[in-house]
Write a protein that holds these residues in place. Structure first.
Motif, short mmCIF file in Angstrom:
data_model
loop_
_atom_site.label_atom_id
_atom_site.label_comp_id
_atom_site.label_asym_id
_atom_site.label_seq_id
_atom_site.Cartn_x
_atom_site.Cartn_y
_atom_site.Cartn_z
N ALA A 133 3.39 -6.40 9.86
CA ALA A 133 4.52 -6.42 9.09
C ALA A 133 4.34 -6.09 7.49
O ALA A 133 3.26 -6.44 7.00
N PRO A 134 4.81 -4.75 7.11
CA PRO A 134 4.71 -4.63 5.60
C PRO A 134 5.29 -5.35 4.68
O PRO A 134 6.41 -6.09 4.84
N GLY A 135 4.65 -5.60 3.48
CA GLY A 135 5.47 -6.51 2.26
C GLY A 135 6.39 -5.75 1.93
O GLY A 135 7.53 -6.66 1.60
N THR A 136 6.92 -4.62 2.08
CA THR A 136 8.11 -4.04 1.47
C THR A 136 9.17 -4.62 2.29
O THR A 136 10.28 -4.91 1.77
N ALA A 173 16.31 -8.68 -7.42
CA ALA A 173 14.98 -8.62 -7.88
C ALA A 173 13.99 -8.90 -7.02
O ALA A 173 12.83 -8.47 -6.71
N LEU A 174 14.02 -9.89 -6.14
CA LEU A 174 13.11 -10.14 -5.07
C LEU A 174 12.98 -9.37 -4.03
O LEU A 174 11.94 -9.02 -3.52
N ALA A 175 14.02 -8.51 -3.72
CA ALA A 175 13.95 -7.48 -2.92
C ALA A 175 13.01 -6.24 -3.09
O ALA A 175 12.51 -5.60 -2.29
N ASP A 176 12.74 -6.19 -4.57
CA ASP A 176 12.22 -5.10 -5.09
C ASP A 176 10.67 -5.37 -5.64
O ASP A 176 9.96 -5.04 -6.27
N THR A 177 10.40 -6.66 -5.19
CA THR A 177 8.95 -7.23 -5.77
C THR A 177 8.01 -6.97 -4.69
O THR A 177 8.00 -7.04 -3.46
N THR A 178 6.79 -6.59 -4.88
CA THR A 178 5.66 -6.12 -4.21
C THR A 178 5.00 -7.69 -3.94
O THR A 178 4.91 -8.70 -4.50
N MET A 179 4.69 -7.66 -2.65
CA MET A 179 4.18 -9.31 -2.02
C MET A 179 3.25 -8.55 -0.71
O MET A 179 3.55 -7.54 -0.06
N ASP A 180 2.28 -9.71 -0.57
CA ASP A 180 1.27 -9.39 0.54
C ASP A 180 2.10 -10.03 1.78
O ASP A 180 2.85 -11.13 1.74
N ALA A 181 1.96 -9.35 2.85
CA ALA A 181 2.62 -10.21 4.21
C ALA A 181 1.48 -10.76 4.98
O ALA A 181 0.38 -10.51 5.10
N ALA A 182 1.92 -11.77 5.86
CA ALA A 182 0.86 -12.49 6.59
C ALA A 182 1.79 -13.18 7.62
O ALA A 182 2.83 -13.42 7.44
#
Length: 287
Positions: A133-136, A173-182
């Protein structure tokens, strides 16, 4: 679509017992007055202990069954083993794990610190499970979830229209935030930790498990447990072996909006004053 069964107390005609006997042979129901009625504690002919967990919601049953067949095998003996599932009764037959529930450990005790340290190590194992799953994609999903919870809270008159608009801005804003998936547990807190005699923490209740933002598992701890006991955060992260950066802390704070709205809505649904109060406090802190 699987329909929800009626939850009944264990008796000679309980279909959950028929399900368990089919897979275990002769069984004995063990007295367990502290357990909720959706859980049955059983032993087989060799005195091995098992749990039958019955869901009321078909979606949660399907998600937890998937978690046991897809992800928990990576945890070895730190998670129950799924023996069988029964869609007609929405029931799972699981091995029973020994251990002390971490939520019942004395506050400030060595055992509580030990549980947080060991839980950090187990969470690292969970987050190392392979995911594609990609973080985007996760970020877009979480933005949608925040909007959904805001709609629910507004419909129940738990927030004002102004607050609803603020939450919509936060969701964008959250939808455009970079984050790691796990792969995440998504209800990672002491009530779902079992502290074994040799110091390992085992994990139960995987009905929310799915690919998500890695830090979401830490956000619930941060907002529900570490605010009142910051030393437990340091102990947990030492076991986790992955220090948080300033950007990590910022993202955990962004997740506070989801945590606040979830607590408000679920607190109302469950008539849980403590959970509702937690949601109110978080909502105030957001402002």
């Amino acid at each position: 679509m699987i329909s929800a069964p009626q939850l009944v107390m264990a008796g000679p005609h309980d279909p959950r017992l028929h399900f368990a006997r089919h897979h275990l042979g002769p069984i004995t129901i063990q007295p367990s007055p502290d357990m909720p009625p959706h859980l049955l504690l059983l032993t087989d002919a060799s005195d091995t202990r098992y749990l039958v967990k019955q869901h009321r919601d078909p979606g949660r049953f399907e998600r937890e069954a998937r978690a046991y067949t897809t992800w928990t095998t990576y945890l070895g003996d730190r998670a129950p083993q799924l023996i069988a599932s029964d869609p007609p009764t929405l029931s799972l037959l699981l091995t029973e794990l020994p251990g002390r529930n971490a939520a019942l450990l004395p506050s400030g005790s060595i055992a509580e610190r030990q549980a947080h340290h060991a839980a950090g190590a187990t969470l690292r194992q969970i987050h190392q499970i392979p995911t594609v799953a990609p973080g985007t994609t996760i970020a877009a999903y979480l933005g949608q979830r925040l909007s959904l919870w805001a709609d629910r809270a507004r419909s129940a008159n738990l927030i004002t229209s102004c607050q609803r608009n603020e939450m919509e801005a936060r969701a964008t804003a959250l939808a455009d935030t970079t984050m790691d998936a796990a792969i995440c547990h998504l209800d990672y807190q002491p009530r779902n930790w079992l502290l074994a005699d040799y110091g390992t923490v085992r994990i139960v209740d995987f009905e929310h498990m799915r690919p998500d933002a890695r830090l979401r598992d830490l956000a619930r701890l941060a907002h529900r447990h570490w605010a009142a006991a910051p030393d437990l955060r340091a102990v947990f992260l030492d076991g986790y072996g992955h220090p948080l950066t300033a950007l990590d802390d910022q993202l955990i704070q962004q997740f506070a909006a989801i945590e606040a709205l979830t607590a408000l809505v679920q607190g109302r649904q469950r008539d849980d004053a403590q959970l509702t109060s937690h949601g109110r406090l978080l909502l105030t802190q957001l402002h």
